[in-house]
Design a protein around this motif. Sequence first.
Motif, PDB file in Angstrom:
ATOM      1  N   VAL A 151      52.251  10.236  67.034  1.00 45.45           N
ATOM      2  CA  VAL A 151      51.429   9.051  66.779  1.00 45.45           C
ATOM      3  C   VAL A 151      51.566   8.050  67.929  1.00 45.45           C
ATOM      4  N   GLU A 181      42.450   2.533  64.232  1.00 44.48           N
ATOM      5  CA  GLU A 181      42.065   3.246  63.011  1.00 44.48           C
ATOM      6  C   GLU A 181      41.171   2.401  62.102  1.00 44.48           C
ATOM      7  N   PHE A 205      50.042   6.784  61.092  1.00 46.56           N
ATOM      8  CA  PHE A 205      48.983   6.132  61.853  1.00 46.56           C
ATOM      9  C   PHE A 205      48.614   4.747  61.302  1.00 46.56           C
ATOM     10  N   HIS A 206      48.794   4.505  59.989  1.00 52.28           N
ATOM     11  CA  HIS A 206      48.070   3.427  59.330  1.00 52.28           C
ATOM     12  C   HIS A 206      48.864   2.234  58.824  1.00 52.28           C
ATOM     13  N   ASN A 226      53.070  13.239  63.188  1.00 51.74           N
ATOM     14  CA  ASN A 226      52.370  13.171  61.911  1.00 51.74           C
ATOM     15  C   ASN A 226      52.333  14.557  61.275  1.00 51.74           C
ATOM     16  N   SER A 230      43.407   9.513  64.441  1.00 54.73           N
ATOM     17  CA  SER A 230      43.952  10.447  63.459  1.00 54.73           C
ATOM     18  C   SER A 230      42.958  11.543  63.094  1.00 54.73           C
ATOM     19  N   THR A 236      48.474  16.122  61.314  1.00 51.21           N
ATOM     20  CA  THR A 236      47.856  16.465  62.594  1.00 51.21           C
ATOM     21  C   THR A 236      48.787  17.262  63.498  1.00 51.21           C
TER      22      THR A 236
END
Length: 235
Positions: free
Chosen positions: A183, A190, A151-152, A176, A88, A179
């Motif tokens: 993804v 991450e 991402f998380h 995302n 990311s 960004t």
Amino acid sequence: MKIAMNFLIVAAAFACLAIPTTARAQFSIEFDQASFSNFTPTTSGVENFNFSIDVAGNLEAGTVYNNPTLNSVVYQVFGDLDAAVVPSGFSQFNLQRSIGGAEFFTQGSSLDFEVAAGADLSDGLQASELVADGTGLIFEINAREVNTGRFHPPLFQLFADGTGQIQNSNNTGGVNPVTGTVVNVNFGDEFVTGFQFSASSLTLATVAVPEPSSASAVLVLGMIGFARRRRLSNH
């Protein structure tokens, strides 16, 4: 005669209370980082999290819960990231999710654990009352998201030896918004953080205490009123 009548009334009242009710039957799974210790980040520095999952069903011994029906899922995971190496490129994140149970599974997430047949659930569910699979895994929440651009979303796991781990799941798909890229991360790209816990003292779930339904309450009150009228008519 009066004693016998009073006994029958009390028995009937308890029978009414035993009638299936419309009260809450679900149980809640709740925990946060305060329940764990000896955090050992291996990728980035994520050590803060909390989960609250409302399960629509009874907590029962000897039962496998593999993606059970959920009412809601609420969680937060946040911390610092190694921006130089994570896909990311973020230096930190704070992911907060509050969604319905159906949406949780639709997005690619899962929940899995098995309660031991001999578990005493009167004081809730402890980690020591869970059954391990062939790898020692006793509890898993995989909050994976597909096509959401995040991402998380995490994978949270507990093992029978008193160790656990939280890391990002293999989230894929969706752009995302920060960004502007699609993804596509693998497990732990991450963040990865290990920790320890006491299986006997870690309470994962509490049970809602059922309340009598309005119908049961009306029946009980009706029996009491009937008895009172009989006593008055006998005087």
